[in-house]
Design a protein around this motif. Structure first.
Motif, PDB file in Angstrom:
ATOM      1  N   LYS A   1       0.810  -1.269  -0.062  1.00  0.00           N
ATOM      2  CA  LYS A   1       0.003  -0.106   0.037  1.00  0.00           C
ATOM      3  C   LYS A   1       0.799   1.354   0.115  1.00  0.00           C
ATOM      4  N   THR A   2       2.113   1.207  -0.256  1.00  0.00           N
ATOM      5  CA  THR A   2       2.928   2.184  -0.196  1.00  0.00           C
ATOM      6  C   THR A   2       2.741   3.319  -1.053  1.00  0.00           C
ATOM      7  N   GLY A   3       2.172   3.116  -2.549  1.00  0.00           N
ATOM      8  CA  GLY A   3       1.729   4.148  -3.464  1.00  0.00           C
ATOM      9  C   GLY A   3       0.473   4.520  -2.883  1.00  0.00           C
ATOM     10  N   LEU A   4      -0.268   4.146  -2.137  1.00  0.00           N
ATOM     11  CA  LEU A   4      -1.643   4.785  -1.595  1.00  0.00           C
ATOM     12  C   LEU A   4      -1.034   5.730  -0.596  1.00  0.00           C
ATOM     13  N   PHE A   5      -0.395   5.364   0.362  1.00  0.00           N
ATOM     14  CA  PHE A   5       0.114   6.131   1.454  1.00  0.00           C
ATOM     15  C   PHE A   5       1.155   7.457   1.007  1.00  0.00           C
ATOM     16  N   LEU A   6       2.012   7.227  -0.262  1.00  0.00           N
ATOM     17  CA  LEU A   6       2.475   8.102  -0.654  1.00  0.00           C
ATOM     18  C   LEU A   6       1.627   9.464  -1.375  1.00  0.00           C
ATOM     19  N   ALA A   7       0.460   8.850  -2.128  1.00  0.00           N
ATOM     20  CA  ALA A   7      -0.141   9.835  -2.700  1.00  0.00           C
ATOM     21  C   ALA A   7      -0.945  10.433  -1.738  1.00  0.00           C
ATOM     22  N   LEU A   8      -1.761   9.791  -0.459  1.00  0.00           N
ATOM     23  CA  LEU A   8      -2.482  10.538   0.574  1.00  0.00           C
ATOM     24  C   LEU A   8      -1.783  11.616   1.110  1.00  0.00           C
ATOM     25  N   THR A   9      -0.527  11.205   1.576  1.00  0.00           N
ATOM     26  CA  THR A   9       0.373  12.110   2.394  1.00  0.00           C
ATOM     27  C   THR A   9       1.395  13.179   1.755  1.00  0.00           C
ATOM     28  N   GLY A  10       1.565  12.826   0.307  1.00  0.00           N
ATOM     29  CA  GLY A  10       2.330  13.768  -0.173  1.00  0.00           C
ATOM     30  C   GLY A  10       3.882  13.623   0.385  1.00  0.00           C
TER      31      GLY A  10
ATOM     32  N   GLN B   1      -0.216  -1.571   7.953  1.00  0.00           N
ATOM     33  CA  GLN B   1      -1.090  -1.561   8.977  1.00  0.00           C
ATOM     34  C   GLN B   1      -2.216  -0.298   8.776  1.00  0.00           C
ATOM     35  N   LEU B   2      -1.591   0.843   8.684  1.00  0.00           N
ATOM     36  CA  LEU B   2      -2.385   2.130   8.504  1.00  0.00           C
ATOM     37  C   LEU B   2      -3.460   2.164   7.087  1.00  0.00           C
ATOM     38  N   CYS B   3      -3.069   1.373   6.355  1.00  0.00           N
ATOM     39  CA  CYS B   3      -3.796   1.477   4.730  1.00  0.00           C
ATOM     40  C   CYS B   3      -4.650   0.153   4.683  1.00  0.00           C
TER      41      CYS B   3
ATOM     42  N   ASP C   1     -12.103   0.426   3.099  1.00  0.00           N
ATOM     43  CA  ASP C   1     -12.587   1.557   3.243  1.00  0.00           C
ATOM     44  C   ASP C   1     -11.995   2.901   3.166  1.00  0.00           C
ATOM     45  N   ASP C   2     -12.048   3.570   2.213  1.00  0.00           N
ATOM     46  CA  ASP C   2     -11.331   4.731   2.054  1.00  0.00           C
ATOM     47  C   ASP C   2     -11.027   5.736   3.197  1.00  0.00           C
ATOM     48  N   LEU C   3     -12.385   6.095   3.637  1.00  0.00           N
ATOM     49  CA  LEU C   3     -12.341   7.008   4.770  1.00  0.00           C
ATOM     50  C   LEU C   3     -11.775   6.355   6.025  1.00  0.00           C
ATOM     51  N   ALA C   4     -11.912   5.105   6.352  1.00  0.00           N
ATOM     52  CA  ALA C   4     -11.261   4.557   7.473  1.00  0.00           C
ATOM     53  C   ALA C   4      -9.756   4.598   7.346  1.00  0.00           C
ATOM     54  N   VAL C   5      -9.198   4.365   5.817  1.00  0.00           N
ATOM     55  CA  VAL C   5      -7.715   4.395   5.755  1.00  0.00           C
ATOM     56  C   VAL C   5      -7.362   5.875   6.065  1.00  0.00           C
ATOM     57  N   ILE C   6      -7.909   6.962   5.530  1.00  0.00           N
ATOM     58  CA  ILE C   6      -7.653   8.337   5.695  1.00  0.00           C
ATOM     59  C   ILE C   6      -7.494   8.652   7.210  1.00  0.00           C
ATOM     60  N   LYS C   7      -8.593   8.256   8.054  1.00  0.00           N
ATOM     61  CA  LYS C   7      -8.690   8.423   9.476  1.00  0.00           C
ATOM     62  C   LYS C   7      -7.559   7.883  10.144  1.00  0.00           C
TER      63      LYS C   7
END
Length: 378
Positions: free
Chosen positions: A174-183, A258-260, A264-270
């Protein structure tokens, strides 16, 4: 007077053909706006598109080498101040300049991805946003001791475009998603781990590498020439090995998973915003997401999910749609205003938290604003 204005525009990006010992030339592209960290303008991407199409067809061009002027950046992104101007001057759209820029930029990136000849991209210094689009498209992507990469669009109400929907989905876990969300920014070692670079070479060798490319005995076979580039670069990478900095992403990989976790998109962001990490890099990433656009956070998660498994062409077409709908709405302009225009760093986002973003607004952003996608003919 008109001619002099045109000359000034042409100088934003330089094109050179360096003859090789074996005959065919090395096409060199220099992004040449040092004062803006080589940020891309519509003029630059239009010129690049014309030249790359020409070089693709010419048998006397063996490979392409792309780098940035100066010591600070390959490219810090698109010229977002020009995009801001387009957005605020034509609220609700069409935003002619911005939409033309996105279309031509994506055409350049897609062409580079599809280029059959070797494309070496020298990713020294800052490589962000639109710069990442050019960098990710290379067939041999060089990172140096000073490379700092990021897709920080969350901070200005945008999302990681320029092919990010494609290459972020191909990173480990999930590294791509994490980098996208957090910049979150990452370095040379991280880029190698993420599959976003082919080799680490110290920047002091840049001139030698370019000279060595003109000494290659180029073949008439494209596959042979790709191999020749990899063989050449291997020597420089070996000489540079000891200077590779320590990375951050691989060390945080388990925490990122673990964070991602979950779909559920909202759950991951939270989960990321609430992260209680002992890792300063993760802490900083979480803080950036927390202060970024709540709407962008929702759109980023949705875009990454929607584009999972799509081919490159379909991903760019999806980005053309989302970029157009975003630029016609006020969130992006507010993000740029706060960060780069007024510089108060206090954006008045439309929503107080990702939870408050209505599904109807998300759906609107993924609804085509035109009858035909401008990239339908990619």
């Amino acid at each position: 007077m008109e001619e002099r204005v045109m000359e000034a525009h042409v100088e934003e990006v330089l094109f050179e053909e360096r003859k090789s010992a074996s005959g065919p030339a090395v096409g060199v592209i220099t992004l040449n706006v040092e004062k803006t960290l080589n940020s891309l303008t519509l003029n630059m991407v239009e010129l690049m598109l014309v030249k790359l199409r020409e070089w693709r067809e010419r048998s006397d061009i063996a490979c392409v080498f792309i780098h940035g002027a100066g010591q600070k950046a390959l490219c810090a992104g698109g010229d977002v101040q020009a995009l801001y101007k387009s957005s605020v001057e034509q609220p609700g759209g069409p935003c002619e300049y911005a939409e033309a820029f996105f279309e031509q930029e994506y055409r350049v990136d897609y062409l580079l991805h599809q280029f059959d000849k070797p494309v070496i991209v020298w990713g020294h210094g800052i490589v962000m946003g639109g710069g990442m689009g050019v960098f990710a498209a290379g067939s041999y992507r060089v990172v140096t001791e000073k490379t700092r990469l990021a897709m920080p669009e969350i901070t200005i109400g945008l999302y990681p475009d320029v092919g990010g929907s494609y290459f972020l989905n191909r990173m480990p876990g999930k590294t791509g998603l994490f980098l996208a969300l957090t910049g979150a920014s990452f370095n040379a070692a991280d880029a190698l781990y993420l599959g976003l670079a082919e080799g680490f070479i110290e920047h002091e060798y840049a001139g030698e590498v370019l000279n060595a490319l003109t000494d290659v005995a180029w073949s008439t076979g494209v596959a042979d020439n790709q191999e020749r580039v990899f063989d050449l670069m291997a020597g420089f990478a070996t000489r540079s090995k000891a200077a590779l900095p320590a990375g951050n992403v691989e060390a945080a990989a388990l925490e990122i998973e673990q964070l991602c976790a979950g779909d559920d998109d909202l759950a991951v962001i939270k989960s990321i915003i609430a992260a209680q990490s002992e890792n300063p890099w993760v802490q900083k990433a979480a803080a950036t997401l927390a202060s970024g656009s709540p709407l962008s956070a929702r759109l980023i998660a949705e875009q990454i999910r929607r584009c999972k498994g799509l081919n490159l062409k379909a991903a760019f077409q999806a980005e053309a749609l989302l970029s157009t709908t975003i630029i016609r709405q006020p969130e992006f302009a507010e993000g740029v205003r706060a960060l780069l225009i007024d510089k108060d760093k206090n954006p008045a986002w439309q929503h107080a938290s990702p939870t408050e973003v209505p599904q109807s607004l998300i759906d609107h952003h993924f609804t085509a604003p035109w009858a035909e996608n401008p990239l339908r003919d990619l």
